[in-house]
Design an enzyme around this catalytic site. Structure first.
Site, PDB file in Angstrom:
ATOM      1  CE  LYS A 177      17.829 -73.752 -25.237  1.00 27.97           C
ATOM      2  NZ  LYS A 177      19.054 -73.698 -26.080  1.00 27.97           N
ATOM      3  CB  ALA A 264      23.079 -78.858 -24.510  1.00 26.36           C
ATOM      4  N   GLY A 265      25.064 -80.834 -26.243  1.00 27.31           N
ATOM      5  CA  GLY A 265      25.971 -81.976 -26.013  1.00 27.31           C
ATOM      6  C   GLY A 265      26.129 -82.710 -27.181  1.00 27.31           C
TER       7      GLY A 265
END
Length: 335
Positions: A177, A264-265
């Site tokens: 990643k 993310a988030g």
């Protein structure tokens, strides 16, 4: 010269002239099977450690993976033939999880088990040279879960590339990643630097999953340089705000020929379900589970939300309409 002065993981150490990498690790009590070694920013191949003689002034980095969590995943909940395919590899689970921020190693291990995730991210950090410290590889069953090294904390393309090369030296597969952070406060990724690093890593044979902004143009460029998937953010890392711009994600999905994984988030299960209902191939999260009041229950909720969202996407939702449409037939009404 009576002794060598080396900088090892940022600390000054001395060694006798002629000391090899293998001898240095042995003297410090470091298990050579669990680490990778870099000298003056160049990876030293493991096969050369017994012959690689250190020189005065060498800067040595000894790194290993950090984080934790594994265990036997529960029975797969997705449809039998509906696989997530990344770089030619098939995965039943479309939930990817991180290993950080748990209160204890045991809590992380159990949460990851309950999530059913088959891809688990780990960060590469300097080895704690205190003897007896646990290593994340001790807690991951690599016959059941795939380790996804990430370049978290890297702020330049060069740092990210070095980190991936060290991960490869640790014996982990070439699936990585890629993160290149561009801003300390928001942790938004640096698009041009990410693209630069991706180009180099793909040429070196890595299977690259880049973290990026929800930018359709950048997503296409990352795909064009050979990334195996693209991972646009839903919102800033750890914010829990959920998907802030579903329209950009729709544009990305419309043109993509590789899996799009929201990274993310995400804050709660409905956020994960929305991402999957839009057509995303998967969701990666850490804080949403680890930071929950009950991480174990949230891990199960996220697992089920990803499955439900995927099934809803495949089933095809009804069109949105401004006015009502009767669900019961009107024929045969009593006058």
């Amino acid at each position: 010269m009576d002794e060598l002065r080396l900088t090892v993981n940022g600390e000054i150490r001395t060694a006798t002239p002629g000391t090899t990498v293998s001898a240095l690790l042995a003297a410090m009590g470091v298990d050579p099977a669990r680490v990778a070694v870099e000298r003056n920013q160049d990876v030293i191949p493991r096969r050369t450690w017994t012959d690689a003689t250190l020189a005065d002034g060498d800067r040595i980095e000894i790194v290993a993976f950090i984080g934790g969590g594994s265990g036997d995943p529960p029975a797969a909940r997705a449809d039998d033939e509906d696989f997530l395919v990344i770089g030619g590899r098939k995965f039943k689970s479309r939930l990817l999880v991180g290993t950080g921020k748990y209160r204890t190693l045991e809590e992380g291990r159990e949460a990851i088990r309950l999530s059913g995730a088959e891809i688990v991210t780990v960060a590469l950090r300097r080895v704690d040279l205190t003897p007896g410290k646990p290593n994340v590889l001790d807690t991951i069953d690599r016959t059941r879960q795939t380790i996804l090294p990430n370049t978290a904390g890297c702020y330049t393309a060069e740092e990210a590339i070095r980190t991936c090369r060290l991960a490869r030296e640790l014996g982990i597969a070439d699936l990585v990643k890629l993160e290149v952070i561009g801003d300390e406060r928001t942790l938004f990724p640096d698009g041009p630097a990410t693209l630069e690093a991706a180009r180099v890593l793909v040429k070196e044979g890595f299977t690259v999953l880049p973290y990026c902004m929800d930018d359709p143009v950048l997503a296409r460029k990352l795909e064009d340089v050979g990334c195996a998937a693209v991972m646009p953010l839903a919102a800033p890392i750890g914010s829990g705000l959920g998907i802030r711009n579903p329209y950009n994600l729709r544009i990305i999905l419309e043109h993509a020929k590789v899996p799009i994984i929201v990274d993310a988030g995400v804050g709660t299960a409905s956020d994960a379900a929305v991402a999957m209902e839009l057509g995303c191939a998967g969701v990666l999260m850490n804080t949403a589970i680890a930071g929950a009041r009950d991480p174990l229950m949230m891990a199960e909720a996220m697992r089920d939300a990803v499955v439900a969202g995927r099934r809803a996407f495949r089933a095809g939702r009804i069109p949105r309409k401004l006015y009502a449409t009767a669900s019961s037939p009107l024929d045969g009404l009593i006058d």
